[in-house]
Design a protein around this motif. Structure first.
Motif, short mmCIF file in Angstrom:
data_model
loop_
_atom_site.label_atom_id
_atom_site.label_comp_id
_atom_site.label_asym_id
_atom_site.label_seq_id
_atom_site.Cartn_x
_atom_site.Cartn_y
_atom_site.Cartn_z
N ARG A 71 -57.86 -16.50 -70.20
CA ARG A 71 -56.79 -15.90 -69.54
C ARG A 71 -55.96 -14.79 -70.40
NH1 ARG A 71 -54.19 -20.99 -66.45
NH2 ARG A 71 -55.99 -21.62 -65.15
N ASP A 72 -56.03 -14.90 -71.61
CA ASP A 72 -55.33 -13.68 -72.41
C ASP A 72 -56.22 -12.36 -72.51
OD1 ASP A 72 -57.25 -14.30 -74.15
OD2 ASP A 72 -55.66 -15.14 -75.69
N LYS A 73 -57.38 -12.42 -72.01
CA LYS A 73 -58.33 -11.42 -72.15
C LYS A 73 -58.67 -10.72 -73.45
CE LYS A 73 -58.50 -11.08 -67.51
NZ LYS A 73 -59.34 -11.81 -66.97
N LYS A 77 -62.99 -17.74 -73.29
CA LYS A 77 -62.73 -19.00 -72.54
C LYS A 77 -63.45 -20.38 -73.41
CE LYS A 77 -64.02 -21.25 -68.15
NZ LYS A 77 -65.21 -21.13 -67.05
#
Length: 177
Positions: A71-73, A77
């Motif tokens: 999600r933090d790019k 994951k």
């Protein structure tokens, strides 16, 4: 590829394991289970991540593919059971197809008609590093071995070369077929 950072193991998975429990690892970037190891690694070609699947006992990965960003790019994951199962299935299918392709390259057969009936001619290549060779064999309709000669590994088995060999009394063919 980059080294893995130590992460705490994921202990939420309580499914029955097919591997010895001491060999099972369930960490966000490293999973070892069911005879496979999935390792999430930095993709040197870009800013993303990749996953490599290695079969237990083998040195080289069977499969390397892209991995999803978190999600933090920035970070990958974390690995989970459904993703691992999908990777195991994909890597297993890739291995199976590769083995089938290699078998098809190393083992060929052709059936030719002769005065003695249908003759199945097989070519089995032995890819030895020091002395590669191939065995050319003839089989009758009952599955009895009629003849066997050793030929060069680059022998080309075709309907014409098989017919020449059968008609020539199963003498060792000269050349590459």
């Amino acid at each position: 590829m980059s080294a893995l950072s130590p992460d705490t193991p994921d202990t939420s998975d309580t499914d029955a394991q097919t591997t010895d429990a001491s060999d099972v690892i369930h960490e966000p970037r490293l999973w070892r289970d069911e005879g496979w190891t999935a390792r999430i690694i930095k993709n040197d070609d870009d800013d993303g991540w990749a996953v490599e699947m290695t079969r237990e006992g083998e040195r080289e990965p069977t499969l390397i593919g892209p991995w999803t960003m978190g999600r933090d790019k920035k970070n990958p994951k974390p690995m989970d059971k459904p993703a691992f199962n999908t990777l195991v299935k994909t890597a297993s299918e890739f291995r199976r197809r590769s083995e089938q392709q290699l078998h098809a390259q190393l083992h060929k057969n052709i059936t030719v008609d002769s005065a003695e009936g249908s003759i199945r001619v097989t070519l089995d290549i032995v890819p030895d590093d020091d002395f590669p060779y191939a065995d050319l064999k003839a089989w009758d309709e009952a599955g009895e071995l009629l003849a066997k000669v050793q030929v060069a590994p680059n022998f080309k088995l075709s309907a014409a070369s098989a017919e020449r060999w059968v008609e020539g009394g199963y003498r060792k063919p000269s050349g590459g077929g």
